[in-house]
Design a protein around this motif. Structure first.
Motif, PDB file in Angstrom:
ATOM      1  N   PRO A 182      46.022  34.290  47.679  1.00 32.12           N
ATOM      2  CA  PRO A 182      45.413  35.640  47.661  1.00 32.12           C
ATOM      3  C   PRO A 182      45.934  36.558  46.576  1.00 32.12           C
ATOM      4  O   PRO A 182      45.089  37.613  46.344  1.00 32.12           O
ATOM      5  CB  PRO A 182      46.020  36.247  48.997  1.00 32.12           C
ATOM      6  CG  PRO A 182      47.124  35.505  49.407  1.00 32.12           C
ATOM      7  CD  PRO A 182      46.786  34.035  48.787  1.00 32.12           C
ATOM      8  N   GLY A 183      47.069  36.329  45.758  1.00 26.41           N
ATOM      9  CA  GLY A 183      47.289  37.207  44.802  1.00 26.41           C
ATOM     10  C   GLY A 183      46.755  37.024  43.557  1.00 26.41           C
ATOM     11  O   GLY A 183      47.050  37.473  42.505  1.00 26.41           O
ATOM     12  N   ALA A 184      45.978  35.706  43.407  1.00 26.84           N
ATOM     13  CA  ALA A 184      45.525  35.215  42.036  1.00 26.84           C
ATOM     14  C   ALA A 184      44.108  34.809  42.269  1.00 26.84           C
ATOM     15  O   ALA A 184      43.710  33.697  42.005  1.00 26.84           O
ATOM     16  CB  ALA A 184      46.586  34.062  41.715  1.00 26.84           C
ATOM     17  N   ARG A 185      43.224  35.688  42.588  1.00 26.22           N
ATOM     18  CA  ARG A 185      41.908  35.126  43.091  1.00 26.22           C
ATOM     19  C   ARG A 185      41.056  34.699  41.629  1.00 26.22           C
ATOM     20  O   ARG A 185      40.349  33.651  42.021  1.00 26.22           O
ATOM     21  CB  ARG A 185      41.076  36.601  43.659  1.00 26.22           C
ATOM     22  CG  ARG A 185      41.594  36.942  44.897  1.00 26.22           C
ATOM     23  CD  ARG A 185      40.935  38.007  45.477  1.00 26.22           C
ATOM     24  NE  ARG A 185      41.138  38.303  47.004  1.00 26.22           N
ATOM     25  CZ  ARG A 185      40.944  37.774  47.986  1.00 26.22           C
ATOM     26  NH1 ARG A 185      39.969  36.856  48.220  1.00 26.22           N
ATOM     27  NH2 ARG A 185      41.282  38.222  49.027  1.00 26.22           N
ATOM     28  N   GLU A 186      41.217  35.188  40.616  1.00 22.73           N
ATOM     29  CA  GLU A 186      40.427  34.947  39.267  1.00 22.73           C
ATOM     30  C   GLU A 186      41.009  33.459  38.905  1.00 22.73           C
ATOM     31  O   GLU A 186      40.259  32.705  38.495  1.00 22.73           O
ATOM     32  CB  GLU A 186      40.423  35.894  38.362  1.00 22.73           C
ATOM     33  CG  GLU A 186      39.564  35.505  37.502  1.00 22.73           C
ATOM     34  CD  GLU A 186      39.213  36.828  36.214  1.00 22.73           C
ATOM     35  OE1 GLU A 186      39.459  36.741  35.374  1.00 22.73           O
ATOM     36  OE2 GLU A 186      38.379  37.740  36.840  1.00 22.73           O
TER      37      GLU A 186
ATOM     38  N   TRP B  73      38.857  28.766  51.200  1.00 19.10           N
ATOM     39  CA  TRP B  73      40.084  28.039  51.187  1.00 19.10           C
ATOM     40  C   TRP B  73      41.004  28.253  50.247  1.00 19.10           C
ATOM     41  O   TRP B  73      42.283  28.521  50.350  1.00 19.10           O
ATOM     42  CB  TRP B  73      39.816  26.612  51.476  1.00 19.10           C
ATOM     43  CG  TRP B  73      41.077  25.566  51.499  1.00 19.10           C
ATOM     44  CD1 TRP B  73      41.993  25.394  50.649  1.00 19.10           C
ATOM     45  CD2 TRP B  73      41.395  24.532  52.581  1.00 19.10           C
ATOM     46  NE1 TRP B  73      42.955  24.462  51.168  1.00 19.10           N
ATOM     47  CE2 TRP B  73      42.415  23.937  52.337  1.00 19.10           C
ATOM     48  CE3 TRP B  73      40.716  24.124  53.792  1.00 19.10           C
ATOM     49  CZ2 TRP B  73      43.036  23.029  53.075  1.00 19.10           C
ATOM     50  CZ3 TRP B  73      41.355  23.261  54.518  1.00 19.10           C
ATOM     51  CH2 TRP B  73      42.475  22.746  54.260  1.00 19.10           C
ATOM     52  N   LEU B  74      40.613  28.323  49.057  1.00 17.90           N
ATOM     53  CA  LEU B  74      41.324  28.471  47.623  1.00 17.90           C
ATOM     54  C   LEU B  74      42.070  29.829  47.810  1.00 17.90           C
ATOM     55  O   LEU B  74      43.026  30.053  47.283  1.00 17.90           O
ATOM     56  CB  LEU B  74      40.745  27.813  46.441  1.00 17.90           C
ATOM     57  CG  LEU B  74      40.506  26.372  46.399  1.00 17.90           C
ATOM     58  CD1 LEU B  74      39.733  26.040  45.211  1.00 17.90           C
ATOM     59  CD2 LEU B  74      41.931  25.950  46.093  1.00 17.90           C
ATOM     60  N   THR B  75      41.052  30.764  48.041  1.00 17.64           N
ATOM     61  CA  THR B  75      41.467  32.328  47.625  1.00 17.64           C
ATOM     62  C   THR B  75      42.398  32.552  49.071  1.00 17.64           C
ATOM     63  O   THR B  75      43.251  33.510  48.370  1.00 17.64           O
ATOM     64  CB  THR B  75      40.189  33.231  47.755  1.00 17.64           C
ATOM     65  OG1 THR B  75      39.280  32.918  48.832  1.00 17.64           O
ATOM     66  CG2 THR B  75      39.295  32.958  46.540  1.00 17.64           C
ATOM     67  N   ALA B  76      42.291  31.937  50.168  1.00 22.67           N
ATOM     68  CA  ALA B  76      43.201  32.114  51.297  1.00 22.67           C
ATOM     69  C   ALA B  76      44.476  31.509  50.628  1.00 22.67           C
ATOM     70  O   ALA B  76      45.696  31.961  51.222  1.00 22.67           O
ATOM     71  CB  ALA B  76      42.464  31.800  52.380  1.00 22.67           C
TER      72      ALA B  76
ATOM     73  N   VAL C  25      35.806  40.967  45.796  1.00 23.38           N
ATOM     74  CA  VAL C  25      37.019  41.473  46.138  1.00 23.38           C
ATOM     75  C   VAL C  25      36.993  43.324  45.491  1.00 23.38           C
ATOM     76  O   VAL C  25      37.552  44.046  45.673  1.00 23.38           O
ATOM     77  CB  VAL C  25      38.236  41.047  45.906  1.00 23.38           C
ATOM     78  CG1 VAL C  25      38.568  40.872  44.661  1.00 23.38           C
ATOM     79  CG2 VAL C  25      39.195  41.778  46.847  1.00 23.38           C
ATOM     80  N   ARG C  26      36.502  43.226  44.236  1.00 23.81           N
ATOM     81  CA  ARG C  26      36.421  44.507  43.217  1.00 23.81           C
ATOM     82  C   ARG C  26      35.221  45.292  43.702  1.00 23.81           C
ATOM     83  O   ARG C  26      35.320  46.519  43.108  1.00 23.81           O
ATOM     84  CB  ARG C  26      36.487  43.944  41.857  1.00 23.81           C
ATOM     85  CG  ARG C  26      37.827  43.110  41.566  1.00 23.81           C
ATOM     86  CD  ARG C  26      37.755  43.034  40.124  1.00 23.81           C
ATOM     87  NE  ARG C  26      37.971  44.024  39.279  1.00 23.81           N
ATOM     88  CZ  ARG C  26      37.931  44.249  37.894  1.00 23.81           C
ATOM     89  NH1 ARG C  26      37.630  43.085  37.250  1.00 23.81           N
ATOM     90  NH2 ARG C  26      37.784  45.224  37.433  1.00 23.81           N
ATOM     91  N   LEU C  27      34.329  44.810  44.180  1.00 23.24           N
ATOM     92  CA  LEU C  27      33.039  45.692  44.522  1.00 23.24           C
ATOM     93  C   LEU C  27      32.690  46.001  45.772  1.00 23.24           C
ATOM     94  O   LEU C  27      31.841  47.072  45.868  1.00 23.24           O
ATOM     95  CB  LEU C  27      31.788  44.737  44.113  1.00 23.24           C
ATOM     96  CG  LEU C  27      31.868  44.383  42.464  1.00 23.24           C
ATOM     97  CD1 LEU C  27      30.939  43.289  42.251  1.00 23.24           C
ATOM     98  CD2 LEU C  27      31.672  45.573  41.651  1.00 23.24           C
TER      99      LEU C  27
ATOM    100  N   PRO D  96      48.599  23.949  49.878  1.00 18.92           N
ATOM    101  CA  PRO D  96      47.139  24.362  50.131  1.00 18.92           C
ATOM    102  C   PRO D  96      46.165  24.372  49.109  1.00 18.92           C
ATOM    103  O   PRO D  96      45.210  23.852  49.153  1.00 18.92           O
ATOM    104  CB  PRO D  96      47.449  25.702  50.915  1.00 18.92           C
ATOM    105  CG  PRO D  96      48.850  25.548  51.287  1.00 18.92           C
ATOM    106  CD  PRO D  96      49.638  24.874  50.219  1.00 18.92           C
ATOM    107  N   VAL D  97      46.587  24.830  47.695  1.00 15.65           N
ATOM    108  CA  VAL D  97      45.771  24.788  46.826  1.00 15.65           C
ATOM    109  C   VAL D  97      45.442  23.275  46.501  1.00 15.65           C
ATOM    110  O   VAL D  97      44.422  23.041  46.127  1.00 15.65           O
ATOM    111  CB  VAL D  97      46.351  25.531  45.395  1.00 15.65           C
ATOM    112  CG1 VAL D  97      45.447  25.388  44.244  1.00 15.65           C
ATOM    113  CG2 VAL D  97      46.635  26.851  45.930  1.00 15.65           C
ATOM    114  N   ARG D  98      46.311  22.306  46.167  1.00 12.83           N
ATOM    115  CA  ARG D  98      46.049  21.217  45.865  1.00 12.83           C
ATOM    116  C   ARG D  98      45.154  20.495  47.010  1.00 12.83           C
ATOM    117  O   ARG D  98      44.244  19.770  46.385  1.00 12.83           O
ATOM    118  CB  ARG D  98      47.419  20.403  45.776  1.00 12.83           C
ATOM    119  CG  ARG D  98      48.362  20.957  44.709  1.00 12.83           C
ATOM    120  CD  ARG D  98      49.281  19.699  44.602  1.00 12.83           C
ATOM    121  NE  ARG D  98      50.232  19.485  45.513  1.00 12.83           N
ATOM    122  CZ  ARG D  98      51.392  20.269  45.827  1.00 12.83           C
ATOM    123  NH1 ARG D  98      51.772  21.056  45.128  1.00 12.83           N
ATOM    124  NH2 ARG D  98      52.178  19.633  46.762  1.00 12.83           N
TER     125      ARG D  98
END
Length: 376
Positions: A316-320, A310-313, A113-115, A196-198
């Protein structure tokens, strides 16, 4: 992006190298296949801890420098493995592999997302994770072939050389990547409050544990069940990896639209294929084993990119931070899968690891169907 894909290729190849060398390692070091499989268990456990811990410790440091340093650690770890006089020293080397791998994967997975521009993130993420599939296509079969030609120790020396080249590529090709804000422990743990993260982490745990319970011991299974000769193992692993590379890009495109639908397909195919190996392997021989390995690879090739999407969706505000949890769960599952597979192999025989792997993939299918997921 190519340098990051090379990094994921290198760390996964370093982790998985013992898969194709399990028989000669256990024979030379005079240990059982289950004990030799601990080389994967230890690496996975350490990587599972290293991913979130290193993400917290590096703070705002330039990710380019951190990635190059971690890759240098992998270089030394593979050299130590090559000269290990006994299984204890080999396990120490594999601890170092886990440290390097956990950090590289956690950081690299969230850098797309940064590149690249926003509309290219999905394709760039698939490219980064293509290194995982390429490790099966090129890394593990090449390591297996090199081990057959010069011995398993030569394979580890070759892996060390690749790690050194990739460390240099990361240092030269990546732009400076300092973080504007450090990842905090509260931010990482706070993500677990989201359903959703769990669900995504449970999917990772079930799919990866099931896969590695079976795949870690695939060489003795193929030799015993399907009558595959040692010289044919690398060819079957190559078929697995080529199919996995195709599965990675196919699943990446599908998961960008609907992670749940993509993972339902993956879970169903993976469960069915692994369960069929002991049923059809004896009757169909090498040709049947090759077909099953290709389908297995096609399904598993999409696991990494689909579960990461799935996890990044879901966060979305805490990708790392999400990537750190993903890598921790993924590598903890690798360790658990190798451990459970070892117990199944020693207690139930080669077919037992396939029944175990298939059952866990079936559990993932149920989870993907009923669990809370991210939006489309």
């Amino acid at each position: 992006m190519a340098a990051l894909a090379a990094a994921t290729f290198t760390v996964v190849t370093s982790e998985m190298l013992p898969v194709g060398l399990l028989t000669p390692i256990s024979r030379e070091l005079r240990v059982s296949d289950g004990t030799a499989g601990l080389t994967l268990t230890v690496t996975g456990l350490v990587a599972a801890v290293a991913a979130p811990v290193l993400t917290l410790l590096v703070g705002r440091r330039d990710r380019r420098a951190v990635l190059a340093a971690l890759m240098a650690t992998l270089t030394g770890a593979n050299l130590l493995a090559a000269y290990a006089p006994n299984v204890a020293v080999l396990l120490v080397a594999r601890v170092l592999v886990g440290l390097g791998m956990g950090g590289v994967w956690a950081i690299a997975a969230g850098l797309a997302v940064r590149l690249v521009p926003a509309h290219r993130v999905a394709a760039a993420t698939s490219l980064v994770f293509s290194g995982v599939a390429a490790a099966s296509v090129l890394g593990v079969p090449a390591g297996t072939s090199l081990g057959e030609l010069g011995g398993w120790r030569v394979a580890f020396v070759g892996m060390a050389a690749v790690c050194a080249v990739v460390a240099l590529a990361l240092a030269v090709l990546l732009p400076p990547l300092p973080e504007s804000a450090a990842v905090r422990l509260g931010g990482v743990l706070g993500l677990l409050r989201g359903a959703p993260v769990r669900t995504g982490l449970v999917l990772v745990a079930l799919l990866v544990t099931g896969h590695f319970a079976a795949y870690t011991y695939v060489r003795p299974v193929l030799e015993d069940v399907a009558g595959v000769r040692p010289g044919q193992i690398s060819t079957l692993l190559l078929a697995f990896g080529l199919a996995g590379l195709a599965g990675n890009f196919g699943a990446g495109a599908g998961a960008a639209r609907s992670p749940r639908t993509t993972l339902l397909v993956i879970c169903g195919v993976l469960a069915g294929t692994v369960l069929l190996v002991p049923l059809l392997g004896r009757g169909t021989g090498v040709s049947g084993a090759a077909a099953l390995m290709a389908v297995w690879g096609l399904a598993y090739g999409g696991v990494s990119v689909s579960t990461q999407t799935w996890l990044t969706a879901a966060a979305p505000g805490a990708r790392e931070a999400a990537s750190a949890l993903f890598v921790a769960a993924f590598n903890g599952a690798i360790a658990l899968g190798a451990l459970l597979g070892g117990r199944a192999a020693d207690g139930w025989g080669p077919a037992g690891v396939m029944w175990l792997g298939g059952a866990l993939a079936a559990g993932a299918l149920v989870t993907a169907g009923v669990g809370r997921g991210p939006g489309r």
